[in-house]
Design a protein around this motif. Structure first.
Motif, PDB file in Angstrom:
ATOM      1  N   VAL A  30      14.760  -8.863   0.307  1.00  0.00           N
ATOM      2  CA  VAL A  30      13.427  -8.705   0.923  1.00  0.00           C
ATOM      3  C   VAL A  30      12.404  -8.441  -0.175  1.00  0.00           C
ATOM      4  O   VAL A  30      12.697  -7.744  -1.147  1.00  0.00           O
ATOM      5  N   PHE A  31      11.226  -9.003  -0.026  1.00  0.00           N
ATOM      6  CA  PHE A  31      10.141  -8.733  -0.988  1.00  0.00           C
ATOM      7  C   PHE A  31       8.816  -9.105  -0.336  1.00  0.00           C
ATOM      8  O   PHE A  31       8.766  -9.885   0.614  1.00  0.00           O
ATOM      9  N   PHE A  32       7.732  -8.545  -0.862  1.00  0.00           N
ATOM     10  CA  PHE A  32       6.399  -8.873  -0.365  1.00  0.00           C
ATOM     11  C   PHE A  32       5.788  -9.970  -1.241  1.00  0.00           C
ATOM     12  O   PHE A  32       5.925  -9.924  -2.464  1.00  0.00           O
ATOM     13  N   GLY A  84       0.776 -10.558   0.944  1.00  0.00           N
ATOM     14  CA  GLY A  84       1.171  -9.270   1.520  1.00  0.00           C
ATOM     15  C   GLY A  84       2.153  -9.363   2.672  1.00  0.00           C
ATOM     16  O   GLY A  84       2.416  -8.367   3.337  1.00  0.00           O
ATOM     17  N   TYR A  85       2.718 -10.540   2.932  1.00  0.00           N
ATOM     18  CA  TYR A  85       3.706 -10.668   4.003  1.00  0.00           C
ATOM     19  C   TYR A  85       5.110 -10.364   3.471  1.00  0.00           C
ATOM     20  O   TYR A  85       5.392 -10.508   2.276  1.00  0.00           O
ATOM     21  N   SER A 141      14.168 -19.064   4.318  1.00  0.00           N
ATOM     22  CA  SER A 141      13.297 -18.005   3.855  1.00  0.00           C
ATOM     23  C   SER A 141      12.346 -17.703   5.005  1.00  0.00           C
ATOM     24  O   SER A 141      11.699 -18.613   5.531  1.00  0.00           O
ATOM     25  N   LEU A 142      12.297 -16.427   5.438  1.00  0.00           N
ATOM     26  CA  LEU A 142      11.415 -16.048   6.548  1.00  0.00           C
ATOM     27  C   LEU A 142      10.172 -15.355   6.003  1.00  0.00           C
ATOM     28  O   LEU A 142      10.218 -14.726   4.948  1.00  0.00           O
ATOM     29  N   ARG A 143       9.084 -15.466   6.737  1.00  0.00           N
ATOM     30  CA  ARG A 143       7.828 -14.804   6.336  1.00  0.00           C
ATOM     31  C   ARG A 143       7.278 -14.075   7.562  1.00  0.00           C
ATOM     32  O   ARG A 143       6.964 -14.699   8.569  1.00  0.00           O
ATOM     33  N   LEU A 144       7.214 -12.730   7.450  1.00  0.00           N
ATOM     34  CA  LEU A 144       6.927 -11.881   8.605  1.00  0.00           C
ATOM     35  C   LEU A 144       5.740 -10.964   8.331  1.00  0.00           C
ATOM     36  O   LEU A 144       5.573 -10.462   7.218  1.00  0.00           O
ATOM     37  N   ASP A 145       4.937 -10.741   9.370  1.00  0.00           N
ATOM     38  CA  ASP A 145       3.845  -9.771   9.301  1.00  0.00           C
ATOM     39  C   ASP A 145       4.372  -8.461   9.869  1.00  0.00           C
ATOM     40  O   ASP A 145       4.651  -8.363  11.072  1.00  0.00           O
ATOM     41  N   ASN A 173       0.826  -1.210   0.000  1.00  0.00           N
ATOM     42  CA  ASN A 173       0.000   0.000   0.000  1.00  0.00           C
ATOM     43  C   ASN A 173       0.862   1.263   0.000  1.00  0.00           C
ATOM     44  O   ASN A 173       0.446   2.322   0.478  1.00  0.00           O
ATOM     45  N   PHE A 174       2.063   1.162  -0.575  1.00  0.00           N
ATOM     46  CA  PHE A 174       2.998   2.301  -0.569  1.00  0.00           C
ATOM     47  C   PHE A 174       2.374   3.566  -1.133  1.00  0.00           C
ATOM     48  O   PHE A 174       2.601   4.661  -0.622  1.00  0.00           O
TER      49      PHE A 174
END
Ligand SMILES: *[C@@H]1O[C@H](CO)[C@@H](O)[C@H](O)[C@H]1NC(C)=O
Ligand SMILES: *[C@@H]1O[C@H](CO)[C@@H](O)[C@H](O)[C@H]1NC(C)=O
Ligand SMILES: *[C@@H]1O[C@H](CO)[C@@H](O)[C@H](O)[C@H]1NC(C)=O
Ligand SMILES: *[C@@H]1O[C@H](CO)[C@@H](O)[C@H](O)[C@H]1NC(C)=O
Ligand SMILES: *[C@@H]1O[C@H](CO)[C@@H](O)[C@H](O)[C@H]1NC(C)=O
Ligand SMILES: *[C@@H]1O[C@H](CO)[C@@H](O)[C@H](O)[C@H]1NC(C)=O
Ligand SMILES: *[C@@H]1O[C@H](CO)[C@@H](O)[C@H](O)[C@H]1NC(C)=O
Ligand SMILES: *[C@@H]1O[C@H](CO)[C@@H](O)[C@H](O)[C@H]1NC(C)=O
Ligand SMILES: *[C@@H]1O[C@H](CO)[C@@H](O)[C@H](O)[C@H]1NC(C)=O
Ligand SMILES: *[C@@H]1O[C@H](CO)[C@@H](O)[C@H](O)[C@H]1NC(C)=O
Ligand SMILES: *[C@@H]1O[C@H](CO)[C@@H](O)[C@H](O)[C@H]1NC(C)=O
Ligand SMILES: *[C@@H]1O[C@H](CO)[C@@H](O)[C@H](O)[C@H]1NC(C)=O
Length: 635
Positions: free
Chosen positions: A347-349, A354-355, A385-389, A253-254
């Motif tokens: 890093v990427f979404f 959307g994470y 590979s990490l997945r973060l909120d 949502n940039f």
């Protein structure tokens, strides 16, 4: 009770539709895991191969099959190539299977064609268990598919709808790839502006980010102000060949909230606010005193950081901003690195969830190949590979209790969230040094990640590879390097027995000795599925190259959606119309790229190379004299 009555037949028809020797559902089951190869032949489904189903499921299906009484084998042997678990979506049970695709050559339509007049006992679409035909329940294919398939555009079912489309076939073998030179400067990577315009961000490893305008084909060079970076982080980034500014990614949502994220390395000895938990700790079975001081560097002196920045306050709206604030909004992640190499850091979404994804390498000591066994240890974040909120924040107590590395929370569907022997941040594991990961823009379930191989004295076993990365996937390092078992000589952190893991092998790659540089050195730079309209002879092919700049390949997936890739080395040269004329490798037609850092995509889906000698774009192959019989300029 009602649930049981409907669940049984639903499992039955849906699984019947899945399992057949003629199809395999790579790369994903609908729960986003990867199908795995079973050692034993499944008794009922009758084949061994990639499957989303296990022997327990198989015998349950077998018991239920006879209850269905399907006489017509053409109906009973149907296979859904898109889905492994038709009866659940995001863990929610459905009362009817999802058939995906309402198109005439789609699975729903062909189910209708072959099954509509077959009487099925316990028909999952019927409310009675008595034999019922689909044509008793629906008037037409359209009715049936609207109910069972859902609209093709529905992004919530059927691998999010994408595999339900049937795009044009992959192009025939290209004769060559044509590039043009758009800039003379050295950039590390490039990402498109999130507003969809012709603008891109160019990163230097040292920590500067420039906002540039990409010209249309044949309309000149990149336009940017070299004395006015969008953001200059050189005062906090530690740079050498392995360390630096590793990536930038924009909040989905940039355009409204102005938020973006950078990933970089810092030196805790010289930079303030550069100190997180050390990745070498008792929980990960690693002892910093055993590592000791190597060339004056202590374990975890260097750190991996992900931080949020904003364009707020520099312009009337995020889209018109040409500079960002240098003040960090929020620290997302800080972790100390055990050695000085192989920490990745992209890093990427996720385009659909959307994470925030963060790719981490094994942490180095590269001559010894992950001596602490980090990549296989689920208590370590290295080699993962990490997945973060990053939209919901933890309380200070959560950070301590969960041992978090910063201000993020854990998405509830992360695969190891309930496993006390694992870090909950992990999405996939078994990486050595992933570089880089890119989604197919037409199919967000396809995440391609390149990975460099271990340098051995014997280059015949050093494999540069690309994998399709999926939830909970284990990509094998350092039990395997590509397809080959890897035997480290120094293993203070122990080893993982090959029989204890179910690795997902690469879809493609090359051995070091296969490159032209002929020095034993090689490093893959991956790679995109070509989706631009610029060169029709590359459409649908995965394009990748070697960092030493002498070798390029494309790979075609045949059949489409099969996970079966066939690779082909391609010639490449520089367009005679290039806005900046290329230099060439002595007495060849190979453009002199020198070291290639990244391959990137802009909002036109054109592909770019950022190399030591400049920025290059792939253009129509006919501009280099290659034939392309799909190109109207050629006819
Ligand atoms: C799978 O099959 C291979 C080769 O037949 C064998 O070496 C291996 O032990 C088997 N693994 C399991 C878990 O049964
Ligand atoms: C088989 O898979 C199901 C989920 O589909 C799982 O609940 C079950 O534990 C698995 N059984 C074995 C023996 O792995
Ligand atoms: C199939 O999908 C298309 C595109 O979403 C839609 O326009 C059409 O009405 C659908 N047809 C049926 C039979 O559902
Ligand atoms: C790029 O470099 C070439 C030769 O090194 C020079 O002639 C040219 O002016 C430069 N172009 C730009 C746009 O800087
Ligand atoms: C480039 O940026 C510098 C520094 O902000 C500024 O002085 C100069 O006017 C800019 N040049 C152009 C062409 O905008
Ligand atoms: C995007 O940001 C705007 C402004 O902050 C907000 O109103 C909107 O709800 C956000 N959209 C999403 C999908 O988060
Ligand atoms: C930037 O401004 C937008 C709109 O007012 C707001 O939604 C967003 O939270 C702000 N971002 C930051 C980092 O403060
Ligand atoms: C790897 O670790 C060992 C043991 O700490 C050390 O002696 C060696 O110098 C390290 N090598 C590299 C390349 O970091
Ligand atoms: C969370 O963010 C705040 C603001 O940037 C920062 O002061 C704090 O150190 C962060 N916490 C962690 C664990 O990174
Ligand atoms: C974790 O456990 C909770 C509570 O039992 C459950 O609701 C959730 O589905 C589980 N998540 C996963 C990914 O297994
Ligand atoms: C290496 O990691 C694997 C996977 O977690 C684990 O099974 C094995 O015990 C580890 N070796 C040691 C010595 O910790
Ligand atoms: C994989 O692709 C190759 C080359 O097109 C083809 O010969 C082979 O049959 C394919 N394999 C499968 C399992 O589809």
């Amino acid at each position: 009770m009602g649930v049981e009555i409907v669940t049984v037949p639903v499992l039955l028809l849906s699984t019947l539709l899945i399992l057949s020797p003629s199809c395999f559902s790579l790369p994903l089951c609908t729960d986003s895991t990867s199908p795995i190869t079973r050692n034993t032949t499944l008794a009922f489904c009758g084949y061994s191969g990639s499957t989303c189903c296990n022997a327990t499921d198989d015998s349950a299906i077998q018991a239920q099959f006879s209850a269905m009484n399907i006489a017509d084998s053409s109906c009973a042997s149907k296979c859904n190539p898109y889905s492994g678990e038709l009866y659940t979506v995001d863990d929610a049970p459905r009362t009817t299977p999802i058939l995906c695709s309402n198109m005439t050559d789609g699975f729903c339509a062909s189910t209708w064609d072959t099954c509509k007049n077959v009487a099925i006992t316990n028909n999952p679409f019927a409310t009675t268990s008595a034999p019922t035909k689909l044509s008793d329940l629906y008037h037409s294919e359209a009715d049936f598919c609207m109910s069972a398939g859902g609209p093709v555009t529905d992004q919530t079912v059927c691998l999010n709808g994408n595999s339900a489309s049937f795009p044009p076939t992959t192009s025939a073998s290209p004769e060559g790839i044509c590039i043009e030179k758009l800039d003379n400067a050295t950039f590390f990577s490039m990402v498109p502006h999130p507003d969809g315009s012709n603008r891109v961000f160019l990163l230097t490893l040292a920590g500067k980010i420039f906002l540039a305008e990409v010209p249309n084909n044949g309309m000149g060079t990149l336009k940017y102000n070299a004395s006015q970076p969008f953001l200059d982080l050189t005062d906090r980034v530690n740079v050498d060949f392995e360390f630096g500014l590793q990536g930038i990614t924009f909040h989905p949502n940039f355009t409204n909230n102005g938020r973006f994220y950078v990933s970089y390395n810092c030196d805790s000895k010289t930079t303030p606010n550069c100190l997180g938990k050390c990745s070498c700790n008792p929980e990960t079975g690693c002892d910093p005193s055993v590592i000791g001081v190597i060339d004056g560097v202590e374990p975890c002196q260097y750190q991996e950081v992900v931080a949020e920045y904003t364009v707020n306050g520099t312009s009337s709206s995020p889209v018109t901003a040409t500079v960002a604030s240098r003040i960090e909004v929020r620290r997302i992640f800080t972790m100390g690195l055990p050695y000085t190499t192989q920490h990745a850091g992209e890093v990427f979404f996720g385009p659909e969830d959307g994470y925030l994804y963060l790719m981490l390498g094994d942490g180095g000591n590269e001559t010894n190949g992950d001596p602490w066994n980090f990549s296989q240890k689920k208590k370590s974040l290295l080699g993962k590979s990490l997945r973060l909120d990053i939209n919901h924040f933890p309380t200070p107590a959560d950070i301590i209790n969960l041992g978090l590395f910063g201000n993020y929370t854990i998405p509830s569907d992360n695969p190891f969230i309930n496993n006390s022997n694992s870090r909950p941040e992990i999405w996939a594991l078994g990486f050595r040094n992933p570089w880089r990961c890119n989604y197919d823009s037409d199919r967000p379930s396809y995440l391609f990640c390149g990975e460099t191989g271990q340098d051995h004295a014997n280059t015949s076993t050093t494999f540069e590879k690309v994998s399709l990365v999926t939830k909970a996937g284990n990509y094998g390092w350092r039990v395997y390097d590509g397809f080959d078992l890897y035997n480290p000589t120094y293993t203070p952190g122990g080893s993982t027995p090959p029989s204890s893991i179910n690795p997902i092998f690469p879809i493609l790659g090359y051995y070091h000795y296969e490159t032209h540089s002929n020095t034993g050195l090689a490093a893959i730079v991956a790679g995109f599925v070509y989706r631009a309209k610029t060169d029709p002879c590359l459409f649908g092919r995965f394009v990748y190259l070697d960092a030493y700049g002498f070798d390029m390949w494309t790979a075609a997936e045949i059949p489409y959606m099969s996970g079966n890739f066939t690779t082909q080395r391609v010639d490449f040269t520089c367009s005679k119309q290039s806005p900046i004329p290329c230099d060439f490798v002595d007495s060849t037609t190979i453009p002199k790229l020198s070291f290639v850092f990244s391959i990137s995509q802009d909002n036109n889906e054109d592909l770019f190379l950022t190399a030591q000698t400049g920025v290059y774009r792939i253009v129509r192959s006919v501009h280099c004299g290659y034939k392309c019989n799909r190109d109207s300029e050629n006819r």
